[in-house]
Design an enzyme around this catalytic site. Structure first.
Site, PDB file in Angstrom:
ATOM      1  N   HIS A  57      41.405  20.880 -55.784  1.00 31.89           N
ATOM      2  CA  HIS A  57      41.429  22.320 -55.845  1.00 31.89           C
ATOM      3  C   HIS A  57      40.981  22.798 -57.452  1.00 31.89           C
ATOM      4  CE1 HIS A  57      43.040  22.277 -51.955  1.00 31.89           C
ATOM      5  NE2 HIS A  57      44.044  21.722 -52.513  1.00 31.89           N
ATOM      6  N   HIS A 219      42.536  23.626 -47.593  1.00 31.47           N
ATOM      7  CA  HIS A 219      42.195  22.241 -47.217  1.00 31.47           C
ATOM      8  C   HIS A 219      41.257  21.957 -45.776  1.00 31.47           C
ATOM      9  CE1 HIS A 219      46.093  22.534 -48.708  1.00 31.47           C
ATOM     10  NE2 HIS A 219      45.809  21.400 -49.479  1.00 31.47           N
TER      11      HIS A 219
END
Lengths: 333, 333
Positions: A57, A219
């Site tokens: 991320h 995700h």
């Protein structure tokens, strides 16, 4: 899978090592247990702030370690929570005697591991308070999550909490700022194409050539619905509607409008998204007083964006504007 | 093609409009002719700096408009030079009586159109000096280019020239700084996958599933060779060797090491590239005294990176460190 990596097993270690080399003026990397902390170490009497979670991320979270924001970040394996050990080590490393705030995205693994780490740090004499970020309005529960997911709004929470710690607030006050920030922040995202997790070697999910997923998680968790590709303005309307209805935001509000790239969507598209979101807010009499556009909470090379709206009051605005010096967020004012 | 756009024809106009809305504190957008200038207008007695070129490389150039860097940026259509008209308009708008520097990436269309614009501005009484950036060591001539291409090193040239203008250097002195910066800067890139130009609708070039292109240009122009995908460290060695041999850089040099993402390569990979590049420089006794990692000169969503090494002296270091306040580059120090 084509990636600039040496080995799926060493991706995170090598990347964090490179991060430490590139930003040695700002951070120090502890290789084992793996965490990234401010170069200056703990500041006596100041609240420490630790965040972390699965890698993939970036720049979240290590890119936000530095003066005015995080004290330390704990990167787990790609899309996988770090274990309690490095979280404890980071927590002890940044405690300046005033306790430590944990900022945790609401994913079950992260919540459990940070909770265990908080107990272990407490046993070592460090007081820890945790704030859970759950800004994603797309779905109620999700894969890996009880309740709403914590996504791009985490940047806002980390920024204002960091500024509160820097001005000398005590632990309860810093936690209150973080809690308030989370409570006024709403996010929703869209994916056009999945990223590829290095150790998986194939896309996390597959969308047809003309298909997009509204309400995607960071995700690649399922969102609200898959629809046929539409003009950007229509897609923005699908995201901003649920965001505004949820708090709800209303005419006269001052807000931060944050368009976040998921990794593989170029800035030229992110600003087209920003344009429409700003139009919608203007039509509703909501004033955008602060803005942020760019890749801040990504999902590897996923193509897509999220839109975050956070309601600002005088205190949150002041904390958002406070100086910050990190690898990926620096303030000019 | 899946993109967050409304219409390939309106991509640039809408994106720049969004940019102006997001950064109204920093910039003003002139919609027709299209350019982006500092919100404050021209500063009397200060040299103005204008750059520009085809869109699709964001944040270059508009993301670098602001205090300490560019006075204005002129975005052309995607991957296509702006015509002279908006360049002239931008030049006249930012002239504060001390003349205007044009910073031009070495592409034939850009060079011609900026040259014409300089003549036209001169006829209006504004003195213009142009500096051509040609930092790409990959190929001697290229599609669209006589001589070397101007690529990621442009960020370095724009930053130090902007700082020189801000401290009050006259036009010839600012041009000399830009010329010096270009002369000590070398870049080479690699692509794993092409981006898609909106009005073309398909990838600019096609690489096989296990193929990469060494020495790629920022519009997907051919590089030196196509090779089979290798570990990241090997790929970095293929890029850094020609860079270091070219100036040449040698033991004892102090340098800026800049790893630039092409748009679709996540930060986690960019830092793996940085790690190996830093290792190679350390082995050769070259000191990395400044660094930059991220998406600064992109090629839409192309997957790949470039590596830039710039040799620093005391003046260039001071100018690199000087405060800057732009949408995409802000200094904390």
């Amino acid at each position: 899978m084509k990636k600039l990596i040496n080995d799926p097993k060493t991706v995170v270690d090598e990347s964090v090592e490179g991060f430490g080399l590139a930003h040695a003026d700002l951070v120090r990397v502890s290789p084992d247990p793996l965490f990234v902390a401010r170069a200056g170490g703990a500041t006596t009497g100041r609240v420490g702030i630790v965040s972390g979670g699965g890698s993939g991320h970036e720049p979240l979270h290590a890119g936000f370690v530095g003066h005015g924001m995080l004290s330390a970040a704990v990167p787990g394996p790609v899309f996988t929570s770090p274990t309690p050990d490095p979280i404890v080590a980071a927590t002890l490393a940044v405690d300046g005697g005033a306790g430590v705030l944990h900022i945790v995205k609401n994913y079950t693994g992260d919540v459990l591991n940070f909770e265990t780490a908080a107990d272990l740090a407490d046993a070592e004499g460090v007081r820890v308070v945790s704030v859970i970020v759950d800004d994603d309005v797309a779905v109620k529960d999700s894969l890996f999550t009880a309740g709403r997911r914590g996504v791009a709004g985490t940047v806002f929470v980390e920024k204002v909490a960091g500024a509160a710690a820097e001005r000398g607030d005590d632990l309860d006050a810093v936690a209150a700022v973080a809690t308030k920030a989370n409570s006024v922040t709403r996010t929703m995202g869209v994916a056009l194409q999945a990223g590829i997790v290095p150790h998986a070697g194939e896309p996390s999910f597959v969308l047809a050539d003309d298909e997009i997923e509204i309400g995607i998680g960071i995700h690649g968790e399922p969102g609200r619905e898959r629809v046929t590709l539409e003009p950007a303005d229509r897609i923005v309307d699908r995201l901003i509607g649920p965001i505004l209805d949820d708090l709800p935001f209303s005419s006269g509000d001052q807000v931060l409008l944050f368009v976040n790239g998921m990794g593989g969507t170029p800035l030229v598209e992110q600003y087209i998204v920003y344009r429409r979101a700003a139009q919608v807010l203007a039509e509703k009499g909501i004033e955008v007083s602060r803005s942020l556009v760019g890749n801040y909470v990504t999902s590897l090379e996923m193509q897509g964006v999220s839109i975050t709206v956070a309601k600002l009051d005088a205190e949150l605005t002041e904390l958002w504007d406070a100086p910050v010096e990190t690898a990926s967020l620096r303030w000019g004012r």
